[in-house]
Design an enzyme around this catalytic site. Structure first.
Site, PDB file in Angstrom:
ATOM      1  N   GLY A 308       0.824  -1.202   0.000  1.00 19.01           N
ATOM      2  CA  GLY A 308       0.000   0.000   0.000  1.00 19.01           C
ATOM      3  C   GLY A 308       0.857   1.249   0.000  1.00 19.01           C
ATOM      4  CB  SER A 309      -0.040   4.700   0.934  1.00 17.23           C
ATOM      5  OG  SER A 309      -1.183   4.732   0.106  1.00 17.23           O
ATOM      6  CB  THR A 310       4.245   2.003   3.727  1.00 11.21           C
ATOM      7  OG1 THR A 310       3.987   0.683   3.217  1.00 11.21           O
ATOM      8  CG2 THR A 310       3.347   2.275   4.920  1.00 11.21           C
TER       9      THR A 310
END
Length: 745
Positions: A308-310
């Site tokens: 995801g966004s990490t």
């Protein structure tokens, strides 16, 4: 006639002579020709050998706190033959049932066990209840045997205790996935116990004695002696205090969000040292047989997640390195079309035309599709993903590490676009995430994460030290600094920053949230997510990088910032204070503090009297904790800046043996420090200073309740004006006055 007699005499004499010659020849053959063979055979009859078992090496944390060690254990056995002869079956069954809590029918089968020929056996071990038991339980067995002997007036009642060794884990479930365990047969199972088994096990020795015909060992000493070689002692990079902060923080999130699993890793980005690593569910290696199969799974190195966004940190770093990221450039948010798919932001309507820096703060998927897919392009994006170490094992010293998945097809636009914001045909492990973001924090160097600080041979005292290993330079130091500054704004912007729940007043914190949809039956789920947060602090001189990942929290609307952000914050704040990292202050604040604070000296190893005098010379108060005469540990640590007249707690005994002191008058921070030191779980009510302490229960578990009230005039905070005290720092403001702090397991 005479001739016949003479002939017989000659024949008999010749026969006797022949027999004599044969006898002499045989004696010569045995005593001379085959002397060595028969001497060896005789020694086998005379000699007695014993195997000398080595002591398995200890495992300690970086400060010498024991995590795994060999201890004495005791196995209960019975003699069915003797018990039958003495007619003690009922008495033995009753006694052992009362002490070991083993079912009576199973005990009766053991004490009446027979051979195939119908005769009674002479030895049967009581397993598992009586197998390798601890000393307190062994004492109860001995007392039961003594009582039975007294009742029957027999010297031997057929119950015995055999002394053995077993592996013991003093911290119980702390770091269980890292350590692994030894089963009762001595087999290493998972974790460092397995990967380091050859070094920890040591080598068995042997001693051989000669004995006479009665079996008595002769006094002329051993014939053969090969000493055992004890196993190597292993020192880990783990800090048990930081490990406690990690485990305590994920336990609170586990209780609140009831996820399938939760993992957190803390590391030193400069060296790759793992400071703490934990998963839930976990297990107690001292009672491994009570755990469920899933409890043994080490998600930190095995579980594969779409990050995801990490993962946007990788795309951002590549774009900055290639000169493609201008924080002030603008784009239209909301959605973007790539061949084969329309990709949307979390806010499907978007936020209008915004800057790329705002897109980073809001975690805009569109911004990163434009950076990764449009600007970097497939080849460069995939190259950075590989340079950051994804798709290959990190090499950490644990068995079974996953390599991750990197199967992005550069010719498929949706593959490349999805990878730019951490979804699609890419899956990573938490340890890979830690290594990658550690490189962003430390100046661009991808470090190999490791758990072993050093290995020492207890016999030769030879020490093998693990040196930090740079895998490769991923981005330049200048780009590392720029990316750190951008990520800091994700946390510091309290209006739109998705990482604002990880903000720590007084410290520069960089981080990124992550919320990835899970794939269920081949499709992205609308109500199952993997949420995460990763970051480091302090920006500019990072001491710690922490990753928190939560699989399927019970609130599908709670993203990484809501669920994982506070966990990250709790771990980082406590760890920075533990490491003596002071909050960032202005020049005026620093000048003012120099007038009102002093640096705590190093008092470890000094006598209590010497330490107290040294503190008095700095206008500080020494407070001994325990009845010992030598300072073993101190709170706060050496080098910490504290206010004058501050109490410095001097630990003089092992933590487990310390009494609970009267904490009336202590600040909340100091009280919680003492509770952590004594491994006491505490709950607090109120603010200010401790006015009362009572034993209480929380969720059925014993806790120490501390009641606090503000004084008429509060003293200046020891950590600098305007800084929150420890109680505020470890809880969310929404929790109100009631706060909870747990001590190490």
């Amino acid at each position: 006639m005479t001739k016949r007699i003479q002939l017989r005499t000659l024949l008999v004499g010749g026969l006797i002579t022949l027999l004599f010659v044969a006898l002499v020849g045989r004696i010569y053959w045995v005593q001379v020709v085959k002397a060595d063979f028969w001497s060896a055979q005789a020694r086998e009859v005379w000699s007695r050998s014993e195997k000398l078992e080595p002591v398995r090496g200890t495992i300690t944390d970086r400060n010498g706190n024991v995590l795994a060690m060999d201890v004495d254990a005791y196995t209960v056995s019975v003699n069915p033959d003797l018990i039958h002869k003495l007619n003690l079956e009922d008495a033995v069954v009753s006694k052992l049932h009362a002490v070991l809590n083993k079912p009576e029918n199973e005990l009766r089968d053991l004490v009446t066990a027979k051979k195939k020929d119908g005769t009674y056996l002479q030895n049967r071990e009581i397993r598992p209840e009586g197998w390798k038991i601890d000393k307190p339980l062994a004492d109860k067995v001995e007392q039961a045997v003594a009582d039975l002997k007294k009742q029957t007036n027999d010297k031997d009642v057929g119950i015995y205790l055999m002394t053995e060794k077993k592996r013991f884990y003093p911290k119980n479930d702390m770091a269980s996935h890292l350590l692994g365990y030894l089963d009762k047969d001595g087999n290493a199972v998972m974790g460092l116990e397995k990967s380091l088994d050859d070094k920890l096990r040591g080598k068995a020795g042997e001693i051989v004695y000669e004995k006479d015909g009665n079996g008595v060992i002769l006094d002329n000493g051993p014939v053969k002696f090969n000493p055992s070689h004890d196993g190597d002692d292993v020192t880990l990079t783990i800090d048990t205090d930081i490990q406690h902060y990690v485990e305590d923080a994920i336990k609170q999130a586990w209780d609140e969000y009831k996820p399938k699993s939760i993992t957190a890793i803390a590391a030193d980005p400069q060296t790759g040292d793992i400071l703490g690593m934990a998963n839930l569910p976990d297990f107690n290696p001292n009672q491994y047989w009570t755990a469920k199969p899933g409890d043994f799974y080490n998600s930190a190195i095995k579980a594969l997640y779409e990050p995801g966004s990490t993962f946007k940190i990788v795309t951002l770093s590549g774009a900055v390195q290639e000169g493609l990221f201008n924080p002030n450039d603008t784009y239209k948010s909301g959605y973007i079309d790539v061949p084969g798919k329309r990709i949307r932001d979390i806010n499907r309507e978007g936020w209008g035309t915004i800057t790329y820096l705002e897109g980073l703060k809001r975690s805009s998927n569109v911004a990163f599709v434009k950076l990764g897919y449009e600007k970097l392009g497939a080849d460069r994006l995939i190259n950075y993903i590989k340079k950051f170490g994804f798709g290959q094992p990190t090499g950490i010293e644990l068995p079974g590490e996953s390599a991750g998945i990197e199967e992005i097809n550069p010719k498929i636009p949706t593959d490349v676009a999805a990878a730019s914001f951490g979804q699609g045909r890419i899956a990573v492990t938490p340890i890979q995430q830690i290594a990658a973001v550690g490189a962003v924090a430390n100046g661009g160097k991808l470090m190999q994460p490791h758990l072993i600080k050093q290995i020492e041979d207890p016999v030769t005292k030879k020490v093998e030290v693990t040196q930090p290993k740079v895998v490769r330079q991923v981005i330049s130091p200048q780009v590392s600094k720029q990316v750190g500054d951008y990520l800091e704004q994700v946390v510091s912007d309290q209006k739109i920053g998705t990482g604002r729940n990880a903000y720590i007043e007084g410290y520069r914190v960089a981080g990124k949230t992550g919320t990835a949809q899970k794939v269920v039956n081949g499709h992205y789920s609308t109500d199952q997510f993997v949420v995460s947060f990763i970051g480091f602090a302090p920006v500019g001189n990072p001491k710690i990088v922490v990753y928190v990942v939560v699989d399927s929290p019970n609130n599908p609307l709670a993203g990484g910032g809501t669920v994982a952000g506070p966990v990250f914050r709790s771990i980082v704040l406590q760890s920075l204070r533990h490491m003596g990292v002071a909050p960032t202050e202005t020049a005026a604040d620093e000048a003012e503090q120099k007038e009102t604070t002093v640096s705590v000296p190093d008092l470890t190893g000094q006598s209590v009297t010497q330490a107290t005098k040294a503190l008095e010379g700095k206008s500080l108060q020494g407070e001994p904790v325990g009845t010992g005469s030598t300072v073993l540990q101190q709170i706060p640590k050496a080098g910490t800046a504290v206010g004058k007249d501050q109490k410095i707690y001097l630990l003089t005994q092992d933590r487990s043996k310390l009494p609970v002191p009267n904490m009336s008058g202590l600040s909340l921070r100091d009280a919680l420090e003492i509770c952590s030191l004594l491994q006491i779980r505490a709950v607090t009510e109120g603010e200010g200073f401790v006015t009362a302490q009572t034993n209480a229960k929380l969720n059925g578990q014993p806790v120490l309740k501390l009641t606090l009230e503000p004084p008429d005039e509060l003293p200046p905070p020891a950590d600098g004006a305007g800084q929150p005290d420890a109680g505020e720092a470890i809880t969310n403001a929404a929790e109100g006055e009631k706060q909870e702090n747990k001590a190490p397991h």
